[in-house]
Scaffold this active site. Structure first.
Site, short mmCIF file in Angstrom:
data_model
loop_
_atom_site.label_atom_id
_atom_site.label_comp_id
_atom_site.label_asym_id
_atom_site.label_seq_id
_atom_site.Cartn_x
_atom_site.Cartn_y
_atom_site.Cartn_z
CG PHE A 43 48.70 33.29 51.09
CD1 PHE A 43 47.70 32.90 51.98
CD2 PHE A 43 49.23 32.32 50.24
CE1 PHE A 43 47.23 31.59 52.02
CE2 PHE A 43 48.77 31.00 50.28
CZ PHE A 43 47.78 30.63 51.16
CG ASN B 99 42.72 41.83 48.99
OD1 ASN B 99 43.26 40.78 48.62
ND2 ASN B 99 41.88 41.87 50.00
CG HIS C 40 33.90 40.79 47.03
ND1 HIS C 40 34.50 40.26 48.15
CD2 HIS C 40 32.77 41.38 47.47
CE1 HIS C 40 33.76 40.52 49.21
NE2 HIS C 40 32.69 41.21 48.82
CG HIS D 227 33.36 35.22 48.15
ND1 HIS D 227 32.69 36.17 47.42
CD2 HIS D 227 34.51 35.80 48.55
CE1 HIS D 227 33.41 37.27 47.37
NE2 HIS D 227 34.52 37.08 48.05
CG ASP E 218 37.44 35.10 50.80
OD1 ASP E 218 38.50 35.66 50.47
OD2 ASP E 218 36.42 35.74 51.14
N GLY F 290 36.89 38.47 57.46
CA GLY F 290 37.70 37.40 56.86
C GLY F 290 38.04 36.34 57.88
#
Ligand code: DOR
Length: 437
Positions: free
Chosen positions: A61, A92, A174, A228, A298, A317
């Protein structure tokens, strides 16, 4: 405040039945209340299905740092639109959430801005084990074994091993092997076609990193969650690791494959990269079989102007938090899975994986995080109707049948048929540290 939901068809773990649900002071008090039960508010839910609110365990976000793309308010409102009542957000941001102090800053920001429930991972660096061990108000530790958006990266084996050996919180990662990605990036340097992204962030890169992480999890008996998953080849590794290792898949890895670059360009550039149609199918089978536990988005908002830069300048993304549930409902209507599967993948299993008490099921005593969906409603996903601040969707133009129409967070209505109550605030998600902590 007592709210009676009259006549929804409730999706319980064992059965889907019409029932009246009574909510009081933020909790579900009865799942088989009498029609005539007195309440301050009665919601006519006949013709609608009720699911537990979706728990999305992987969103970005962008606050603090990149609030022109998204912030904790706009992202949470997009959640409300999509039936997501709880999110777990990634570290991140800028600055990254790699210390307890920064983690608490994010929690405070969310308390004042988020319309849904919130939690935040703490990010691993090569040298912050002390901070990782001091963190309590978090679902767990996030490791970027391959770099993605932002600076976070722990790719050296010794540093990675130390995190698995010397910390106690659950870990998620990840998984794309940085060394493999670097070699590929050099090999394809100068290539401007975005499709090369899937050759740079290759199948091997994903498999090598997932194998490295699972080996460490098993060696150190450390709870580990693979974020993911994008390839068929990771599935046996996850399955063989047993209960210690859980995994998730994103809608974009289920629904997009490399042929889609021709049509959608950088709109489908993601990390890990999209793979082949065969991978889509294998991931779907793994969900149905239970080898993959859950679906998360994600959600990674970037501006379209950034996405339009030529590769490799385009960022990776996609935004998805407001569309994930409707995409899955559409798959239910197409006969690919059941509503109970969707509730298991998006509500119950995220709560189990992250040890979240009292969420993920419609049950007396549970939090009244609820979503009403209309399985007959049709909707076209359009850039122009997106709530996310970045204002686009990789599913632009896709028509779905089955749409969330109302979202309640701790008993309070935050979305109902196109109207938001953006004054409502969610709560900090608790994590049970019983056995795994
Ligand atoms: O595609 C991605 N974008 N994958 C990630 O892991 C990070 C995310 C982002 O933050 O933009």
């Amino acid at each position: 405040m007592r709210t009676l939901f009259r006549d929804p068809t409730c999706v319980f773990p064992g059965e889907t039945v019409r029932s009246n649900v009574l909510v009081e002071d933020g909790r579900i008090v009865s799942v088989d209340a009498a029609r005539s039960t007195r309440a301050d508010e009665v919601i006519d839910a006949s013709g609608l299905h009720m699911l537990p609110g979706v728990i999305d365990d992987q969103v970005h976000f962008r606050e603090p740092g990149f609030t022109d793309r998204e912030d904790l308010h706009s992202g949470s409102v997009a959640c409300a639109r999509g039936g997501v009542t709880s999110f777990l957000e990634m570290p991140n941001t800028n600055p990254p959430a790699t210390t307890v102090a920064r983690l608490h800053e994010k929690l405070e920001l969310a308390a004042s801005k988020s319309v849904v429930n919130y939690g935040f991972y703490i990010g691993a660096t090569p040298d912050n084990i002390e901070e990782l061990n001091r963190a309590e108000r978090t679902p767990g530790i996030k490791i970027f074994i391959g770099s993605s958006t932002g600076e976070l990266l722990v790719d050296e084996q010794a540093a990675l091993a130390a995190i698995f050996a010397e910390t106690a919180l659950p870990i998620c990662a990840h998984c794309e092997d940085e060394a493999t990605v670097r070699v590929n990036a050099e090999r394809f340097a100068g290539e401007r076609e975005v499709a090369v992204h899937s050759r740079i962030r290759s199948r091997e890169a994903a498999v090598i990193a997932t194998r490295r992480a699972i080996e460490l999890a098993v060696r150190h008996e450390h709870r580990f969650h693979v974020l993911h998953v994008s390839t068929a080849d990771e599935i046996p590794l996850i399955r063989e690791a047993g209960e210690l290792v859980t995994a998730e898949v994103c809608p974009h890895h289920l629904l997009f494959h490399v042929d889609d670059y021709a049509r959608l360009g950088a709109r489908v550039q993601v990390n890990p990269s999209i793979k082949t149609r065969d991978d889509n199918e294998a991931l779907w089978e793994a969900l149905l079989d239970g080898d993959i536990d859950l679906v998360a988005t994600d959600h990674a908002p970037h501006k379209l102007s950034e996405k339009n830069r030529s590769y490799p300048g385009s960022p990776s993304g996609v935004p998805a938090v407001e569309n994930s549930l409707m995409l899955l409902l559409d798959l239910v209507n197409a006969g690919h899975c059941s509503l109970q599967d969707v509730a298991r993948w998006m509500c119950e299993n995220p709560a189990r994986v992250w040890n979240i008490p009292r969420k993920g099921r419609i049950e007396a005593g549970f939090d009244a995080d609820l979503v009403l969906v209309d399985m007959n409603a049709e909707h076209t996903i359009l850039d122009a109707n997106q709530v996310t601040k970045c204002g686009w969707s990789p599913w632009h133009g896709r028509r779905v049948t089955g749409v969330p129409v109302g979202t309640w967070v701790r008993g309070r209505r935050v979305y109902w048929h196109g109207e938001f109550d953006t004054e409502q605030r969610g709560g900090e998600i608790e994590f049970d540290r019983g056995e795994t902590g």
